[in-house]
Design a protein around this motif. Structure first.
Motif, mmCIF file in Angstrom:
data_model
loop_
_atom_site.group_PDB
_atom_site.id
_atom_site.type_symbol
_atom_site.label_atom_id
_atom_site.label_comp_id
_atom_site.label_asym_id
_atom_site.label_seq_id
_atom_site.Cartn_x
_atom_site.Cartn_y
_atom_site.Cartn_z
ATOM 1 N N GLN A 37 -7.408 -4.209 41.113
ATOM 2 C CA GLN A 37 -7.341 -4.915 42.401
ATOM 3 C C GLN A 37 -6.136 -5.871 42.415
ATOM 4 O OE1 GLN A 37 -11.340 -6.509 42.211
ATOM 5 N NE2 GLN A 37 -12.134 -4.970 43.632
ATOM 6 N N THR A 38 -5.900 -6.539 41.284
ATOM 7 C CA THR A 38 -4.740 -7.437 41.187
ATOM 8 C C THR A 38 -3.456 -6.661 41.490
ATOM 9 O OG1 THR A 38 -5.884 -8.700 39.470
ATOM 10 C CG2 THR A 38 -3.507 -9.054 39.669
ATOM 11 N N HIS A 39 -3.325 -5.489 40.877
ATOM 12 C CA HIS A 39 -2.114 -4.689 41.093
ATOM 13 C C HIS A 39 -1.977 -4.270 42.554
ATOM 14 C CE1 HIS A 39 -0.089 -3.885 37.180
ATOM 15 N NE2 HIS A 39 -1.151 -4.573 36.802
ATOM 16 N N SER A 40 -3.096 -3.894 43.189
ATOM 17 C CA SER A 40 -3.037 -3.506 44.613
ATOM 18 C C SER A 40 -2.607 -4.686 45.479
ATOM 19 C CB SER A 40 -4.413 -3.060 45.088
ATOM 20 O OG SER A 40 -4.587 -1.722 44.844
ATOM 21 N N ILE A 41 -3.167 -5.848 45.181
ATOM 22 C CA ILE A 41 -2.843 -7.053 45.967
ATOM 23 C C ILE A 41 -1.353 -7.352 45.879
ATOM 24 C CG2 ILE A 41 -3.110 -9.589 45.947
ATOM 25 C CD1 ILE A 41 -6.100 -9.020 45.158
ATOM 26 N N LEU A 42 -0.818 -7.314 44.666
ATOM 27 C CA LEU A 42 0.591 -7.671 44.488
ATOM 28 C C LEU A 42 1.527 -6.581 45.007
ATOM 29 C CD1 LEU A 42 0.441 -9.377 40.993
ATOM 30 C CD2 LEU A 42 0.395 -10.424 43.220
ATOM 31 N N SER A 43 1.147 -5.325 44.804
ATOM 32 C CA SER A 43 2.049 -4.257 45.255
ATOM 33 C C SER A 43 2.123 -4.208 46.775
ATOM 34 C CB SER A 43 1.637 -2.903 44.682
ATOM 35 O OG SER A 43 0.416 -2.501 45.236
ATOM 36 N N ALA A 44 1.019 -4.551 47.455
ATOM 37 C CA ALA A 44 1.030 -4.538 48.926
ATOM 38 C C ALA A 44 1.452 -5.901 49.498
ATOM 39 C CB ALA A 44 -0.359 -4.175 49.446
ATOM 40 N N GLY A 45 1.578 -6.898 48.632
ATOM 41 C CA GLY A 45 1.966 -8.239 49.091
ATOM 42 C C GLY A 45 0.862 -8.944 49.871
ATOM 43 N N ILE A 46 -0.396 -8.565 49.621
ATOM 44 C CA ILE A 46 -1.511 -9.162 50.372
ATOM 45 C C ILE A 46 -1.583 -10.665 50.135
ATOM 46 C CG2 ILE A 46 -4.058 -9.215 50.558
ATOM 47 C CD1 ILE A 46 -4.009 -6.186 50.050
ATOM 48 N N ASP A 47 -1.315 -11.090 48.907
ATOM 49 C CA ASP A 47 -1.382 -12.530 48.605
ATOM 50 C C ASP A 47 -0.400 -13.326 49.468
ATOM 51 O OD1 ASP A 47 0.617 -11.142 47.183
ATOM 52 O OD2 ASP A 47 0.787 -12.741 45.698
ATOM 53 N N GLU A 221 -7.803 -0.004 47.269
ATOM 54 C CA GLU A 221 -6.617 0.201 48.116
ATOM 55 C C GLU A 221 -6.395 -1.055 48.966
ATOM 56 O OE1 GLU A 221 -4.884 2.691 47.364
ATOM 57 O OE2 GLU A 221 -6.429 3.642 46.144
ATOM 58 N N SER A 222 -5.201 -1.152 49.562
ATOM 59 C CA SER A 222 -4.874 -2.385 50.300
ATOM 60 C C SER A 222 -5.838 -2.614 51.468
ATOM 61 C CB SER A 222 -3.421 -2.357 50.776
ATOM 62 O OG SER A 222 -3.115 -1.112 51.339
ATOM 63 N N PHE A 223 -6.297 -1.518 52.115
ATOM 64 C CA PHE A 223 -7.272 -1.664 53.194
ATOM 65 C C PHE A 223 -8.583 -2.237 52.634
ATOM 66 C CE2 PHE A 223 -10.932 -0.142 55.535
ATOM 67 C CZ PHE A 223 -10.615 -0.460 56.851
ATOM 68 N N ASP A 224 -9.031 -1.681 51.499
ATOM 69 C CA ASP A 224 -10.284 -2.157 50.885
ATOM 70 C C ASP A 224 -10.208 -3.647 50.578
ATOM 71 O OD1 ASP A 224 -11.516 0.423 50.626
ATOM 72 O OD2 ASP A 224 -10.226 0.821 48.910
ATOM 73 N N ILE A 225 -9.107 -4.021 49.929
ATOM 74 C CA ILE A 225 -8.983 -5.412 49.458
ATOM 75 C C ILE A 225 -8.958 -6.365 50.648
ATOM 76 C CG2 ILE A 225 -7.559 -7.034 48.141
ATOM 77 C CD1 ILE A 225 -7.880 -4.968 46.148
ATOM 78 N N SER A 226 -8.146 -6.032 51.664
ATOM 79 C CA SER A 226 -8.057 -6.962 52.802
ATOM 80 C C SER A 226 -9.408 -7.011 53.536
ATOM 81 C CB SER A 226 -6.908 -6.594 53.739
ATOM 82 O OG SER A 226 -6.899 -5.225 53.987
ATOM 83 N N GLN A 227 -10.085 -5.863 53.646
ATOM 84 C CA GLN A 227 -11.401 -5.881 54.300
ATOM 85 C C GLN A 227 -12.419 -6.659 53.447
ATOM 86 O OE1 GLN A 227 -13.736 -2.195 54.739
ATOM 87 N NE2 GLN A 227 -13.740 -2.590 56.938
ATOM 88 N N GLY A 228 -12.338 -6.505 52.130
ATOM 89 C CA GLY A 228 -13.219 -7.277 51.240
ATOM 90 C C GLY A 228 -12.998 -8.772 51.421
ATOM 91 N N ILE A 229 -11.731 -9.175 51.534
ATOM 92 C CA ILE A 229 -11.427 -10.616 51.727
ATOM 93 C C ILE A 229 -11.966 -11.075 53.083
ATOM 94 C CG2 ILE A 229 -9.566 -12.318 51.975
ATOM 95 C CD1 ILE A 229 -7.925 -10.553 49.990
#
Ligand code: SF4
Length: 361
Positions: A37-47, A221-229
């Motif tokens: 999840q950390t890698h997905s967050i950083l690769s998509a720039g979600i943070d 995936e970036s959709f999952d992470i942003s929806q989880g947040i």
């Protein structure tokens, strides 16, 4: 949504981020537990897309990062024993032990083989009864069913030359260790979707209740992470505890009953040392008595354990507990790089330091 690319579409992620901006009123610190999840967050720039009052901290969910040095030292010692061959996953090879890595030992002639499945080690053991074959298996709840299955299979075949060196970690006790820390800042968790696909959410419910924290089982995936947040922030804003599942396409509340049955045949819950955190009560699985004859520790009769050597300046322990970030480390990108890793979070493809090096440098 049906295909993987649909879960990576940036327009969908941006829409979710807008919804988060609308509902987020307070400051929140959220931990994503899993290294993927950390890698997905950083690769998509979600943070960087999130509102500034949300801080993401990175959790201990990278199995290579939390495997203690002394376990790696034991694998190296086994690989140097006459007639013994150690089989393990590729990402374990470069992790530094007290003095060297399995990769370095292999370059110097130790018998180490990389595998994608423990069954490769089993097949080798069947074909080479004169060799002692050790499968060095580490991981969270995700690898436990496969590791348990290979042990059952070896027992069924009555193989006398197949052994296991196991470091099998359990996530829920680590969350409790983080929440029990007096300096803890984490207010909500994105729990690892693959771990909960195996185990379900049963073990997370009492944690949420006891510590009054919301937990959202989230995908990768970036959709999952942003929806989880989004789900987590809406729970935090409403002061709502409980466990919700974002990763519904894989995780059921009860988990995978067949996988849990196999795990329980071979392992029992036990205390386990996590690198950077220390011994966590009930923090892992250990072999049940009836499988102890397959424990590779039995082969290490005259082995004396090295004292764990600390790398001066490495703050991996604090990073694994979400107290610091890789940029807080003075060695990051200078003395410590993926080519010359000083700590496990820089070695592993799931490690937070490696993720910052790859995406944020
Ligand atoms: S950058 Fe390297 S030295 Fe610093 S915490 Fe991470 S692994 Fe340790």
């Amino acid at each position: 949504m049906k295909y993987l690319y649909e879960f990576r579409e940036s327009e969908k992620v941006k829409l979710i981020i807008k919804s988060i901006e609308k509902i987020c009123k307070s400051k929140w610190t959220i931990m994503e537990v899993c290294g993927s999840q950390t890698h997905s967050i950083l690769s998509a720039g979600i943070d960087e897309l999130l509102p500034s009052n949300i801080t993401l901290v990175h959790g201990p969910g990278c199995p290579v990062c939390v495997t203690p040095r002394e376990v790696i030292d034991k694998a190296i010692a086994l690989s140097k024993m006459k007639g013994t061959i150690v089989f393990t996953y590729g990402d374990m090879l470069r992790v530094p032990g007290s003095r060297e890595s399995l990769f370095r030992a292999k370059a110097d002639g130790a018998k180490v083989k990389m595998v994608y499945s423990p069954f490769e080690a089993l097949e080798f053991a069947k074909a080479n009864p004169d060799k002692k074959v050790v499968f060095f298996g580490i991981g969270f709840e995700t690898t436990a069913p496969c590791n348990a299955t290979v042990i059952l299979k070896a027992r069924g075949l009555n193989l006398k030359n197949f052994f296991v060196l196991i470091a099998q970690f359990r996530v829920p006790p680590a969350l409790e260790a983080i929440l029990n820390d007096p300096f803890n800042k984490v207010q909500g968790f994105l729990a690892p979707g693959h771990v909960c696909t195996v185990m379900g959410i049963e073990e997370y419910l009492p944690i949420s209740e006891k510590y009054n924290v919301p937990i959202v089982v989230t995908g990768f995936e970036s959709f999952d992470i942003s929806q989880g947040i989004l789900i987590l922030v809406s729970m935090l804003e409403r002061k709502e505890k409980g466990v919700k599942i974002q990763y519904k396409r894989s995780c059921k509340p009860e988990g995978n009953l067949r996988a849990k049955e196999v795990i329980n045949k071979v392992f029992k819950i036990g205390d386990l040392k996590w690198r950077g955190i220390g011994v966590i009560k009930n923090g892992g699985w250990v072999l049940k008595e009836e499988f102890l004859d397959m424990d590779a520790n039995n082969l290490l009769k005259n082995y004396s354990e090295e004292i764990e050597e600390k790398k001066e300046g490495c703050i991996a322990a604090l990073i694994l507990q979400g107290k610091k970030k890789p940029f807080d480390c003075l060695l990051f990108g200078k003395e410590c790089t993926p080519l010359n890793p000083l700590g496990a979070p820089m070695v592993s493809s799931e490690g937070a330091c490696a993720a910052y090096y790859k995406y944020k440098r």
